[in-house]
Design a protein around this motif. Structure first.
Motif, short mmCIF file in Angstrom:
data_model
loop_
_atom_site.label_atom_id
_atom_site.label_comp_id
_atom_site.label_asym_id
_atom_site.label_seq_id
_atom_site.Cartn_x
_atom_site.Cartn_y
_atom_site.Cartn_z
N ARG A 235 0.83 -1.20 0.00
CA ARG A 235 0.00 0.00 0.00
C ARG A 235 0.86 1.26 0.00
O ARG A 235 0.57 2.23 -0.69
CB ARG A 235 -0.93 -0.03 1.22
N LEU A 293 -3.29 0.36 -6.28
CA LEU A 293 -4.26 0.88 -5.32
C LEU A 293 -5.65 0.30 -5.55
O LEU A 293 -6.39 0.02 -4.61
CB LEU A 293 -4.31 2.41 -5.38
N LEU A 296 -5.63 -3.25 -4.16
CA LEU A 296 -5.61 -3.25 -2.70
C LEU A 296 -6.94 -2.78 -2.13
O LEU A 296 -7.42 -3.30 -1.12
CB LEU A 296 -4.48 -2.35 -2.20
#
Length: 390
Positions: A235, A293, A296
């Motif tokens: 992340r 992103l 995730l």
């Protein structure tokens, strides 16, 4: 009965001129009282040292702490009072709900704050494609949407002055709207955080915290928690690729503008020109970062954030990805008949991105930067209650 008691309490508070907390704000205040008694997570991030400076949590304190939180999830996975415990302490989720509320509360103009709740991935992509279609229709009416353009000249399709007229007002509005919003946020949290002036060391440390994404390391350097408790730096790395990719693309555009007006060097530019190098590196970094992103965000556990904000998050990620990929495609299509259509797609994505910047997830970077600056000012002052450590 409980709802009636809450309404009665709020009515009495309003009559006395007191500030009434919303339900998400009250939940953050409740959890911070529990955390303040426990202190197990004190070294995890900036939230907990800031928390130890307070015995009570008013609206300004809660807004400040919510925007300090980076939602890494470390405190949730370490907490002995997390769900299913009856205390139900979930700091990342509680902070996320208030953080989303602050974006709307501090929006400028205030009437547009509701756009935060409507800014989803479907709307973002539809807006980009709609604007691209509008531009493509204009090109088709005036000339050809499919055909080679001499030397890949973008301005033969859209004159430079027209592009300036389209983008300059939007850019200026974005700067004004975000500036007004964060100025209001700063004024309201300043008294709650000692109200001291900004010093050079505090500003330098806050800048370093932002540029390094310091608080996405989970407080121990191993990164954020996956839903299975495993640590990951994915992340943090995806955020870095996205953040610096965006900055490189912005730098490339700014430098190209300087070239145009200062030296009369008209785009497009070829390698190894600096605008092209910056743009290519930024585009690739932005595409990889946003793809990470998206992945995730889609796989994150429901307890690790506010599900209501997922559409806004994904909308912003989608627009950044479309902007980067269409920009790279435009470079590859320069000498082909696909140039006019590709240019329309890219400009549509960029216009949609900038039109939604003040009322989308981009706001969190601005407010979090202000909160980190306020924190670095505050922690240089004596602790007013003499407990905890910064």
């Amino acid at each position: 009965m409980q709802a009636l008691e809450v309404l009665t309490r709020d009515a009495v508070a309003l009559a006395k001129g007191e500030v009434v907390l919303t339900a998400p704000e009250s939940e953050v205040a409740r959890q911070m009282q529990i955390c303040n008694a426990c202190r197990y997570c004190e070294g995890f991030c900036a939230v907990f040292p800031a928390m130890t400076r307070r015995l009570e949590f008013g609206k300004a304190d809660i807004h400040f702490l919510a925007n300090l939180c980076h939602n890494c999830g470390a405190c949730l996975h370490a907490c002995q009072y997390a769900p299913p415990h009856e205390f139900a302490v979930n700091v990342p989720q509680a902070m996320a709900k208030v953080r989303g509320q602050t974006y709307a509360d501090y929006a400028w103009p205030p009437a547009l704050g509701a756009l935060y709740q409507r800014n989803g991935a479907t709307l973002a992509v539809a807006l980009a494609l709609g604007l691209a279609f509008f531009l493509a229709l204009g090109v088709a009416v005036q000339g050809s949407l499919w055909g080679a353009v001499a030397a890949g000249n973008f301005y033969a399709i859209f004159p430079h002055n027209l592009l300036v007229a389209l983008f300059a007002p939007v850019f200026l509005f974005v700067v004004l709207a975000l500036g007004m919003g964060v100025a209001k946020f700063w004024r309201e949290v300043k008294p709650a955080t000692s109200g001291q002036p900004v010093s050079a060391p505090a500003a330098a440390e806050a800048t370093g915290d932002v540029l390094r994404l310091k608080y996405l390391d989970g407080g121990h350097g191993e990164g954020c928690n996956e839903s299975n408790d495993a640590f990951t730096l994915a992340r943090r790395r995806a955020h870095h690729l996205t953040f610096y990719g965006f900055l490189l693309c912005f730098a490339a555009t700014s430098l190209a503008t300087f070239y145009h007006y200062a030296f009369g060097w008209v785009a497009p530019y070829d390698l190894p020109s600096l605008p092209k190098l910056l743009g290519a590196a930024g585009g690739v970094s932005l595409a990889i970062g946003t793809a990470g992103l998206w992945r995730l965000n889609r796989r994150r556990h429901v307890l690790q954030g506010d599900a209501a904000q997922k559409p806004m998050d994904l909308g912003f990620i989608a627009l950044l990805f479309l902007t980067s990929v269409s920009g790279l495609a435009l470079w590859l299509a320069r000498a082909t008949p696909a140039l006019p259509l590709t240019l329309c797609l890219h400009l549509g994505a960029v216009m949609a991105l900038f039109a939604t910047l003040p009322y989308g997830k981009f706001a969190h970077a601005v407010f979090r930067g202000a909160a980190l600056l306020r924190h670095n000012v505050e922690k240089r002052q004596p602790n007013p209650i003499g407990l905890g450590a910064d």
